[in-house]
Design a protein around this motif. Structure first.
Motif, mmCIF file in Angstrom:
data_model
loop_
_atom_site.group_PDB
_atom_site.id
_atom_site.type_symbol
_atom_site.label_atom_id
_atom_site.label_comp_id
_atom_site.label_asym_id
_atom_site.label_seq_id
_atom_site.Cartn_x
_atom_site.Cartn_y
_atom_site.Cartn_z
ATOM 1 N N ILE A 1 0.878 -1.176 0.000
ATOM 2 C CA ILE A 1 0.000 0.000 0.000
ATOM 3 C C ILE A 1 0.909 1.218 0.000
ATOM 4 O O ILE A 1 1.717 1.394 0.915
ATOM 5 N N PHE A 2 0.785 2.048 -1.017
ATOM 6 C CA PHE A 2 1.708 3.160 -1.209
ATOM 7 C C PHE A 2 0.942 4.479 -1.323
ATOM 8 O O PHE A 2 0.718 4.990 -2.425
ATOM 9 N N PRO A 3 0.511 5.046 -0.179
ATOM 10 C CA PRO A 3 -0.256 6.299 -0.240
ATOM 11 C C PRO A 3 0.582 7.504 -0.645
ATOM 12 O O PRO A 3 0.068 8.458 -1.226
ATOM 13 N N ASP A 4 1.873 7.462 -0.345
ATOM 14 C CA ASP A 4 2.767 8.587 -0.668
ATOM 15 C C ASP A 4 3.869 8.080 -1.585
ATOM 16 O O ASP A 4 4.842 7.468 -1.138
ATOM 17 N N LEU B 1 -4.047 -3.625 -7.621
ATOM 18 C CA LEU B 1 -4.346 -5.033 -7.836
ATOM 19 C C LEU B 1 -5.738 -5.394 -7.330
ATOM 20 O O LEU B 1 -6.448 -6.171 -7.950
ATOM 21 N N PHE B 2 -6.113 -4.834 -6.193
ATOM 22 C CA PHE B 2 -7.455 -5.047 -5.644
ATOM 23 C C PHE B 2 -7.663 -4.071 -4.496
ATOM 24 O O PHE B 2 -6.711 -3.470 -4.000
ATOM 25 N N GLU B 3 -8.917 -3.916 -4.097
ATOM 26 C CA GLU B 3 -9.243 -3.109 -2.919
ATOM 27 C C GLU B 3 -9.475 -4.033 -1.740
ATOM 28 O O GLU B 3 -10.025 -5.131 -1.891
ATOM 29 N N GLU B 4 -9.051 -3.573 -0.582
ATOM 30 C CA GLU B 4 -9.118 -4.381 0.625
ATOM 31 C C GLU B 4 -9.773 -3.565 1.731
ATOM 32 O O GLU B 4 -9.655 -2.332 1.764
ATOM 33 N N LYS C 1 -11.084 1.949 2.874
ATOM 34 C CA LYS C 1 -10.651 0.815 2.074
ATOM 35 C C LYS C 1 -9.238 1.089 1.572
ATOM 36 O O LYS C 1 -8.846 2.234 1.382
ATOM 37 N N MET C 2 -8.481 0.021 1.376
ATOM 38 C CA MET C 2 -7.086 0.152 0.959
ATOM 39 C C MET C 2 -6.924 -0.337 -0.471
ATOM 40 O O MET C 2 -7.479 -1.369 -0.844
ATOM 41 N N ALA C 3 -6.161 0.411 -1.253
ATOM 42 C CA ALA C 3 -5.807 -0.026 -2.600
ATOM 43 C C ALA C 3 -4.485 -0.779 -2.509
ATOM 44 O O ALA C 3 -3.445 -0.179 -2.233
ATOM 45 N N TYR C 4 -4.548 -2.104 -2.691
ATOM 46 C CA TYR C 4 -3.321 -2.903 -2.657
ATOM 47 C C TYR C 4 -2.701 -2.858 -4.043
ATOM 48 O O TYR C 4 -3.376 -3.136 -5.042
ATOM 49 N N GLN C 5 -1.418 -2.503 -4.120
ATOM 50 C CA GLN C 5 -0.802 -2.147 -5.399
ATOM 51 C C GLN C 5 0.495 -2.908 -5.661
ATOM 52 O O GLN C 5 1.119 -3.440 -4.741
ATOM 53 N N GLN C 6 0.887 -2.931 -6.924
ATOM 54 C CA GLN C 6 2.246 -3.315 -7.290
ATOM 55 C C GLN C 6 2.942 -2.062 -7.806
ATOM 56 O O GLN C 6 2.339 -1.238 -8.500
#
Length: 307
Positions: free
Chosen positions: A153-156, A166-169, A272-277
């Protein structure tokens, strides 16, 4: 054009790998050359440019000002030459590559099984080295060329880092059935008075839950802080501990018959969290990494279908 006649163009490929990786061994692996051969090329490059290009500081190689000035125009020039020469189409079945990934054990359980099954079938020459780090450390390692891909998770975002969701969590809470209500979960006051398990690589981490609490001037008691997602659930049976965790991290609760799942207090408004690559811009057009990113995305869709 006279300057081009005075240098072997293969040296420019070596220079690009060295400036990008900032590491002789990794540059050698990237170029499929021996370390002594790359070290010899570096000596030639230093003589040609009359500059050390890479200097060792505190055990690590750092790029000199001259090297930094060369990197961008060199990348653009090599990209143009690659287009001009019409490189063969990427074939994952024939490709040989070692990727360096960073992800938590949460992501490892969620993504890696499907990814490895797909890769072993469609790109058997791909190898992987997996590490675990904080999100800040992952961004630094991507920038330094120490990683090819990071999941988290990369908010900044740092400069020159690209991400793909990749998906929302979302979050759920878990606790022993003996100390959690059958319906409705815990009120905010009850939730705050309970001892909590926090998942973080550092005990002072400021994650999404801590930021939501701080925004309301609240604080919870962290009884246990640990970095191991897979072990956190095991701490709950027979205790009064509460674990607030990403929903997909838990998996089926059939093996945890003494635990109850419930929603976090509504007043917390946990996002909710955006899980990312994430990857560095310099590798955006790397065909092997592009193929791998798509494979990771498809693996996440596969795992989502199994939830």
């Amino acid at each position: 054009m006279d300057d081009l006649r005075r240098i072997d163009l293969n040296l420019l490929l070596t220079l690009h790998a060295l400036l990008t990786e900032k590491h002789v061994t990794r540059a050698a692996m990237r170029l499929h050359k021996s370390q002594p051969a790359v070290s010899h090329s570096l000596a030639q490059l230093r003589e040609h440019f009359n500059d050390p290009l890479l200097v060792r500081k505190q055990g690590k190689l750092e790029v000199t000002a001259r090297g930094n000035a060369l990197l961008q125009p060199l990348s653009e020039a090599l990209g143009s030459l690659n287009t001009l020469l019409g490189t063969p189409q990427f074939d994952p079945l024939q490709a040989q590559r070692r990727f360096r990934l960073s992800l938590s054990d949460y992501a490892a359980r969620l993504v890696l099984p499907d990814l490895m099954r797909y890769v072993r079938k469609h790109a058997p020459g791909f190898d992987f080295a997996i590490s675990q780090a904080s999100r800040d450390a992952m961004l630094v390692q991507l920038a330094d060329g120490e990683l090819d891909l990071a999941l988290g998770i990369f908010p900044d975002l740092a400069q020159d880092i690209q991400v793909e969701t990749l998906f929302e969590e979302d979050f759920i809470c878990l606790a022993d059935k003996a100390v959690s209500p059958e319906k409705g979960g815990l009120s905010l006051e009850e939730w705050l008075t309970r001892p909590h398990v926090m998942l973080a690589l550092r005990p002072d981490a400021n994650d999404e839950i801590e930021r939501a609490l701080a925004a309301k001037g609240l604080k919870r008691r962290i009884a246990v802080a640990l970095p191991h997602w897979s072990a956190a659930v095991e701490l709950l049976p027979g205790t009064d501990l509460v674990l607030t965790i990403a929903r997909r991290a838990v998996g089926p609760l059939r093996s945890f018959k003494n635990l109850r799942q419930f929603a976090p207090p509504r007043q917390l408004q946990l996002p909710k969290m955006a899980y990312q690559q994430a990857w560095h811009t310099r590798k955006h057009n790397d065909p092997a990494l592009t193929w791998l990113r798509l494979a990771v995305m498809n693996s996440c869709k596969q795992s989502a279908g199994e939830q």
